[in-house]
Design a protein around this motif. Sequence first.
Motif, short mmCIF file in Angstrom:
data_model
loop_
_atom_site.label_atom_id
_atom_site.label_comp_id
_atom_site.label_asym_id
_atom_site.label_seq_id
_atom_site.Cartn_x
_atom_site.Cartn_y
_atom_site.Cartn_z
N CYS A 25 0.85 -1.19 0.00
CA CYS A 25 0.00 0.00 0.00
C CYS A 25 0.88 1.23 0.00
O CYS A 25 1.95 1.25 0.63
CB CYS A 25 -0.90 0.03 1.24
SG CYS A 25 -2.15 -1.25 1.29
N VAL A 26 0.44 2.26 -0.70
CA VAL A 26 1.08 3.57 -0.65
C VAL A 26 0.05 4.52 -0.08
O VAL A 26 -1.00 4.75 -0.68
CB VAL A 26 1.54 4.02 -2.06
CG1 VAL A 26 2.12 5.42 -2.00
CG2 VAL A 26 2.56 3.04 -2.62
N GLY A 27 0.33 5.04 1.11
CA GLY A 27 -0.63 5.91 1.80
C GLY A 27 -0.10 7.32 1.95
O GLY A 27 1.08 7.53 2.25
N ILE A 28 -1.00 8.31 1.76
CA ILE A 28 -0.64 9.72 1.89
C ILE A 28 -1.52 10.34 2.97
O ILE A 28 -2.75 10.20 2.94
CB ILE A 28 -0.90 10.51 0.57
CG1 ILE A 28 -0.58 9.66 -0.65
CG2 ILE A 28 -0.13 11.82 0.58
CD1 ILE A 28 0.85 9.33 -0.86
N ASN A 29 -0.89 11.03 3.91
CA ASN A 29 -1.62 11.72 4.98
C ASN A 29 -1.21 13.19 4.97
O ASN A 29 -0.03 13.49 4.98
CB ASN A 29 -1.27 11.07 6.33
CG ASN A 29 -1.90 11.80 7.51
OD1 ASN A 29 -3.03 12.27 7.44
ND2 ASN A 29 -1.16 11.89 8.60
N TRP A 30 -2.19 14.11 4.91
CA TRP A 30 -1.83 15.52 4.88
C TRP A 30 -2.89 16.38 5.55
O TRP A 30 -4.03 15.95 5.78
CB TRP A 30 -1.58 15.99 3.45
CG TRP A 30 -2.82 16.14 2.59
CD1 TRP A 30 -3.60 17.25 2.44
CD2 TRP A 30 -3.41 15.12 1.76
NE1 TRP A 30 -4.63 17.00 1.56
CE2 TRP A 30 -4.54 15.71 1.13
CE3 TRP A 30 -3.11 13.80 1.47
CZ2 TRP A 30 -5.36 15.00 0.25
CZ3 TRP A 30 -3.92 13.10 0.60
CH2 TRP A 30 -5.02 13.70 -0.01
N GLY A 31 -2.51 17.61 5.85
CA GLY A 31 -3.40 18.53 6.55
C GLY A 31 -3.75 19.77 5.75
O GLY A 31 -3.05 20.14 4.81
N ALA A 32 -4.85 20.39 6.13
CA ALA A 32 -5.26 21.65 5.52
C ALA A 32 -4.33 22.77 5.99
O ALA A 32 -3.71 22.69 7.05
CB ALA A 32 -6.70 21.97 5.91
N ILE A 33 -4.23 23.83 5.17
CA ILE A 33 -3.37 24.97 5.49
C ILE A 33 -4.12 25.92 6.42
O ILE A 33 -5.28 26.25 6.18
CB ILE A 33 -2.96 25.70 4.20
CG1 ILE A 33 -2.12 24.78 3.31
CG2 ILE A 33 -2.18 26.98 4.52
CD1 ILE A 33 -1.88 25.31 1.90
N GLU A 34 -3.45 26.34 7.49
CA GLU A 34 -4.07 27.30 8.41
C GLU A 34 -3.75 28.72 7.95
O GLU A 34 -2.59 29.08 7.79
CB GLU A 34 -3.57 27.07 9.83
CG GLU A 34 -4.32 27.92 10.84
CD GLU A 34 -4.36 27.29 12.24
OE1 GLU A 34 -4.46 28.04 13.20
OE2 GLU A 34 -4.28 26.06 12.35
N LYS A 35 -4.79 29.50 7.75
CA LYS A 35 -4.64 30.90 7.31
C LYS A 35 -4.91 31.83 8.49
O LYS A 35 -5.96 31.74 9.13
CB LYS A 35 -5.64 31.22 6.19
CG LYS A 35 -5.37 30.47 4.90
CD LYS A 35 -4.24 31.10 4.14
CE LYS A 35 -4.14 30.58 2.72
NZ LYS A 35 -3.01 31.15 2.01
N LYS A 36 -3.96 32.70 8.77
CA LYS A 36 -4.14 33.67 9.84
C LYS A 36 -5.07 34.80 9.37
O LYS A 36 -5.01 35.21 8.21
CB LYS A 36 -2.80 34.29 10.26
CG LYS A 36 -1.82 33.27 10.82
CD LYS A 36 -2.27 32.73 12.15
CE LYS A 36 -1.23 31.78 12.73
NZ LYS A 36 -1.76 31.00 13.85
N GLY A 37 -5.89 35.29 10.29
CA GLY A 37 -6.80 36.39 9.95
C GLY A 37 -6.07 37.71 9.84
O GLY A 37 -4.87 37.82 10.13
N LEU A 38 -6.78 38.72 9.45
CA LEU A 38 -6.23 40.07 9.29
C LEU A 38 -5.67 40.57 10.62
O LEU A 38 -6.31 40.43 11.66
CB LEU A 38 -7.33 41.01 8.79
CG LEU A 38 -6.88 42.30 8.10
CD1 LEU A 38 -5.98 42.01 6.91
CD2 LEU A 38 -8.09 43.11 7.69
N PHE A 39 -4.47 41.11 10.59
CA PHE A 39 -3.78 41.63 11.79
C PHE A 39 -3.59 40.54 12.86
O PHE A 39 -3.50 40.84 14.05
CB PHE A 39 -4.54 42.82 12.39
CG PHE A 39 -4.79 43.92 11.41
CD1 PHE A 39 -3.73 44.61 10.82
CD2 PHE A 39 -6.08 44.27 11.06
CE1 PHE A 39 -3.96 45.61 9.91
CE2 PHE A 39 -6.33 45.27 10.14
CZ PHE A 39 -5.26 45.95 9.56
N GLY A 40 -3.59 39.28 12.42
CA GLY A 40 -3.34 38.19 13.35
C GLY A 40 -4.55 37.72 14.13
O GLY A 40 -4.44 36.85 14.99
N PHE A 41 -5.72 38.29 13.85
CA PHE A 41 -6.92 37.88 14.59
C PHE A 41 -7.60 36.71 13.88
O PHE A 41 -7.92 36.77 12.69
CB PHE A 41 -7.91 39.04 14.69
CG PHE A 41 -7.41 40.17 15.54
CD1 PHE A 41 -7.30 40.03 16.91
CD2 PHE A 41 -7.02 41.37 14.96
CE1 PHE A 41 -6.83 41.06 17.69
CE2 PHE A 41 -6.55 42.42 15.72
CZ PHE A 41 -6.45 42.27 17.10
#
Length: 204
Positions: A25-41
């Motif tokens: 088996c060839v398995g791939i595990n990955w995560g979504a990208i976290e985007k910071k809000g405006l001015f870090g909020f």
Amino acid sequence: MAINLQKGQRISLEKSNGSKLQSVCVGINWGAIEKKGLFGFGSSKEAVDLDASCALFDENKKLIDVVYFGNLKSKDQAVRHSGDDLTGDMGGDDGLDNEVITLDFGSLNPAVKHVAFVLNSFRGQDFGTIPFASIRIYEGTPKRVNEIFATYDIAHDASFRGHVSMVMGIFYVKNDEWKFNAIGEPTKDRKLEETVNTVMRNFL
């Protein structure tokens, strides 16, 4: 069987008890990208669509079949894809593979002499921007891992930064025996068809 191969290392597919490997088996595990809000909020998650694919070639390097999200089984039924994951882990790493391709050597068309596994970022998201993305090539089933013999951490390996495609590795026949070449090389390709052509030109 070796565990955690280095790039470019080649091994025979013999298990620790001396018997030959019948399926992998060839398995791939990955995560979504976290985007910071405006001015870090605040923050939000950006879905990541990685696509694992498999290309089958004969001894003359002629393409016989491709298994990917649009074609989940090879003509001989020896290669099966678990299905397209369009997002990655949205809530953090659950430890499970998002996509798995299973290869049964015993069912392969005898004309097949090379089986290449590649990975493409469908939306062109840079591997280096993904919080976690790992590949493991192992004996077992999509639900059970018996023995791992190659892993790649593409999110934290600097050589994958700035790339959206890679060649994971190639199973090939030598002296009537299946062996594995752990390639682990990023490519300049943007689409699956281009990556398959790169495999034909550079890695078979």
